[in-house]
Write an enzyme that holds these catalytic residues in place. Structure first.
Site, PDB file in Angstrom:
ATOM      1  N   GLY A 160     -33.060  15.468  17.250  1.00  0.00           N
ATOM      2  CA  GLY A 160     -33.371  16.311  18.387  1.00  0.00           C
ATOM      3  C   GLY A 160     -32.254  17.164  18.939  1.00  0.00           C
ATOM      4  O   GLY A 160     -32.367  17.704  20.039  1.00  0.00           O
ATOM      5  N   ASP A 162     -30.043  20.632  19.223  1.00  0.00           N
ATOM      6  CA  ASP A 162     -30.512  22.008  19.153  1.00  0.00           C
ATOM      7  C   ASP A 162     -29.388  22.989  19.484  1.00  0.00           C
ATOM      8  O   ASP A 162     -28.261  22.586  19.809  1.00  0.00           O
ATOM      9  CB  ASP A 162     -31.723  22.220  20.070  1.00  0.00           C
ATOM     10  CG  ASP A 162     -31.481  21.787  21.514  1.00  0.00           C
ATOM     11  OD1 ASP A 162     -30.330  21.890  21.978  1.00  0.00           O
ATOM     12  OD2 ASP A 162     -32.441  21.327  22.173  1.00  0.00           O
ATOM     13  N   ASP A 346     -23.963  27.419   0.180  1.00  0.00           N
ATOM     14  CA  ASP A 346     -24.203  26.096  -0.401  1.00  0.00           C
ATOM     15  C   ASP A 346     -24.368  26.193  -1.918  1.00  0.00           C
ATOM     16  O   ASP A 346     -24.813  27.217  -2.439  1.00  0.00           O
ATOM     17  CB  ASP A 346     -25.470  25.524   0.249  1.00  0.00           C
ATOM     18  CG  ASP A 346     -25.765  24.116  -0.178  1.00  0.00           C
ATOM     19  OD1 ASP A 346     -24.954  23.228   0.122  1.00  0.00           O
ATOM     20  OD2 ASP A 346     -26.827  23.893  -0.813  1.00  0.00           O
ATOM     21  N   GLU A 375     -19.335  26.811  -1.795  1.00  0.00           N
ATOM     22  CA  GLU A 375     -19.175  25.399  -2.137  1.00  0.00           C
ATOM     23  C   GLU A 375     -19.061  25.273  -3.649  1.00  0.00           C
ATOM     24  O   GLU A 375     -20.019  25.506  -4.377  1.00  0.00           O
ATOM     25  CB  GLU A 375     -20.366  24.588  -1.626  1.00  0.00           C
ATOM     26  CG  GLU A 375     -20.231  23.094  -1.937  1.00  0.00           C
ATOM     27  CD  GLU A 375     -21.513  22.322  -1.693  1.00  0.00           C
ATOM     28  OE1 GLU A 375     -21.420  21.135  -1.328  1.00  0.00           O
ATOM     29  OE2 GLU A 375     -22.613  22.897  -1.893  1.00  0.00           O
TER      30      GLU A 375
END
Length: 629
Positions: A160, A162, A346, A375
């Site tokens: 949760g 944000d 990524d 990466e």
């Protein structure tokens, strides 16, 4: 007779109209575009039932030209290629046959060369939005999203956090002394939580490239975060993924072309689910060596680059020029729309190298001072160096300015548990890694780190602050762009032995129910505050320090278990001195005369105390000493 013929013609026309598929536009990507780009071309991907049946696309907007309309294998997509050279901001009306669609062309807020990327003068702070902090207006169940659950007791479910929670703590980053924030992906990841606890809180399974995940906030929230970060002198680095998308992306279930994805035949057997039971499913080998191996077999290379990263992440085919153009434009759109200061890409080598080089070349042309880090997870310096822009080690230019130093991470992970001997172990591993910096075209465009979201935390399940200080001292004083992982400053630990979630724990104090608040000195324990203060002092000292960002680097082979690195610039010197043994050690000052010269006194960077250099230095076990003169 004439009446019967007329009736027949009307009936035929009615039947023909009824049989003709209805065309509708549900969305266009990009959602808007910008005028004044160096490359004036624009690809519009048009979505909608049977939109492929459109025969003609036109516009009368001044200086906007339709170059081509591409009909794809799926009838529900259409590609429109345009040239906007000389076009001005405004509302452009496009006509799809006779149906009109208004499309916004916007003015850029700044020229491309004014977008300044991150550099070795920065320190990146990597954090996971779901695990860092929650804003006061958080909604635990967002309507319209696939089934998910927020449960902080479960390490692999959503917790949760944000964007609003991050924005509320921008002053914390300033107090700590970092200068850039790297958020793991914030784009929509609309994958349902599965029975085995899998969820995409990590963000690496994109299902909408133009929408912030509503569980994190909105596109406007993201823009506000970037604006307020900039106002406080902080940069924002966006995590992107071009190698794969999320399984719930529309492309997976309705491929625009037969080759939009790599190895798409598995989808025919999966019944629309990400269950890897089909005979055609192939996961990547995760072995990146074939991408650079001059003797690599075709099968090895194909298994690396075309295999899916995991069953829930379809592998995009960057060899398809339409796919690559879409992705390139998406990165430009986010730079222009929210003003990000850098990109972390990524799984860089898993994607098609030529397609990625095309992307990097385009960004370099539009934004010459921007920066992207890829990466490149192989622990040999030669491999990493070959991916850097202009590398002599590769026949093809990647145009990738910055690479990630997995060799530094790997050697440090071993050294922290070893005694530094006269040859190979302990801090010798770091010496023997840096000595290959001649392979890099620019060592200052290499990003180093001691841990991240994909590794065990540096502290493991312990709290060895002596080893941690040595690691951080190296990270922040050598010729690298340093990256920290959130919570290191307050001794967060954990390993991946059970699940990745244990190295991605919630930051203490980031959630309303937390009793332990590490965002304030009062809320930290004594040990946490000591570590925070030590690191904050070092980070603030590093800011604007040209000895570290522009100086030469001299390293000495570990002697008596002591590793010394010197940084020098404009008559100033910084020495990083590490005792790599669990015993007291003596540093013979005369051995380092070439950098100390006639200096007799130096200042301890952390404490401000005077350190005498006119006699040998006695060091405590595993002591870290950073001095300047």
């Amino acid at each position: 007779m004439k009446k019967n013929i007329l009736t027949l013609l009307l009936l035929t026309a009615t039947l023909t109209m009824a049989a003709a598929p209805k065309k509708a536009i549900t969305r266009i990507d990009p959602t808007n575009w910008f005028v004044g780009m160096k490359d004036p071309s624009l690809q519009l991907m048009v979505y909608g039932p049977n939109i492929g049946a459109v025969k003609e696309v036109t516009t009368d907007y001044p200086n906007a030209r339709i170059d081509s309309v591409v009909h794809l294998d799926s009838p529900n997509y259409l590609l429109v290629y345009m040239n906007l050279s000389g076009a001005q901001p405004g509302t452009m009306t496009l006509k799809f046959d006779k149906k009109k669609f208004n499309y916004q062309l916007r003015q850029r807020e700044m020229a491309g060369d004014q977008h300044m990327g991150f550099s070795n003068a920065d320190v990146l702070y990597m954090l996971m939005p779901d695990r860092f902090a929650q804003g006061p207006n958080h909604v635990s169940q967002v309507k319209g999203m696939n089934t998910y659950k927020e449960d902080r007791s479960q390490p692999s479910l959503r917790h949760g956090g944000d964007l609003e929670g991050i924005r509320e703590h921008l002053d914390y980053f300033k107090e700590l002394g970092v200068t850039a924030l790297w958020l793991t992906p914030v784009l929509e990841n609309n994958s349902p939580d599965s029975d085995n606890g899998f969820s995409t809180y990590h963000g690496y399974a994109t299902t909408d490239y133009y929408r912030v995940d509503p569980r994190f906030g909105t596109n406007d929230d993201y823009r506000r975060l970037c604006d307020e970060a900039h106002a406080k002198g902080l940069k924002v680095v966006m995590d992107m993924i071009f190698n794969h998308s999320g399984f719930e992306h529309p492309w997976t279930h309705d491929m625009p072309t037969k080759d939009w994805l790599n190895l798409p035949d598995w989808l025919k057997e999966s019944n629309g689910t990400s269950d890897p039971t089909g005979t055609h499913f192939q996961q990547t080998s995760y072995k990146l060596t074939p991408v650079r191996d001059p003797y690599a077999s075709e099968v090895d290379l194909r298994e690396t680059t075309d295999g899916w990263f995991v069953p829930t992440m379809p592998d995009l085919n960057q060899r398809n020029p339409h796919v690559m153009t879409y992705l390139i434009q998406n990165s430009i759109w986010w730079i222009e729309t929210v003003g990000i200061d850098g990109i972390r890409m990524d799984t860089y080598p898993y994607a098609d190298a030529k397609g990625m080089a095309k992307w990097m070349k385009r960004l370099d042309m539009e934004y010459p001072n921007f920066n992207t880090v890829g990466e490149t997870w192989v622990t040999e310096p030669a491999y990493t160096a070959s991916w850097q822009k202009g590398s002599r080690l590769s026949k093809d230019n990647s145009y990738l300015k910055t690479v990630m130093d997995f060799a530094f991470f790997d050697r440090l992970s071993m050294a922290k548990n070893e005694e530094t001997d006269p040859w190979w172990n302990g801090l010798n591993r770091l010496y023997n890694s840096f000595c290959y910096d001649y392979l890099y075209e620019d060592p200052t465009h290499v990003m180093a780190f001691i841990d991240n979201h994909d590794t065990d935390r540096f502290l493991g399940n312990g709290r060895d602050t002596l080893a941690l200080k040595q690691a951080l001292a190296l990270l922040l004083t050598v010729r690298r762009i340093p990256q920290l992982y959130y919570g290191t400053e307050i001794l967060m630990n954990g390993t991946k032995e059970v699940t990745d979630g244990y190295v991605r724990k919630d930051f203490p104090g980031g959630f309303p129910s937390d009793q332990h608040n590490c965002f304030t000195a009062e809320g930290r324990s004594k040990a946490e505050q000591q570590m925070f203060s030590w690191l904050s002092r070092l980070l603030h000292w590093r800011q604007g320090n040209k000895v570290i960002t522009e100086g030469t680097m001299t390293q000495f082979i570990p002697y008596n278990g002591i590793y010394v690195i010197a940084r020098q610039h404009a008559g100033h010197t910084v020495l990083t001195i590490l005792n790599g043994t669990s015993k007291k050690a003596t540093m013979p000052v005369d051995r380092y005369a070439e950098v100390i010269k006639q200096t007799t006194k130096a200042t301890d960077v952390i404490t401000g105390r005077t350190v005498r250099l006119d006699h040998d230095l006695n060091l405590r076990p595993r002591q870290t000493l950073i001095i300047e003169f």
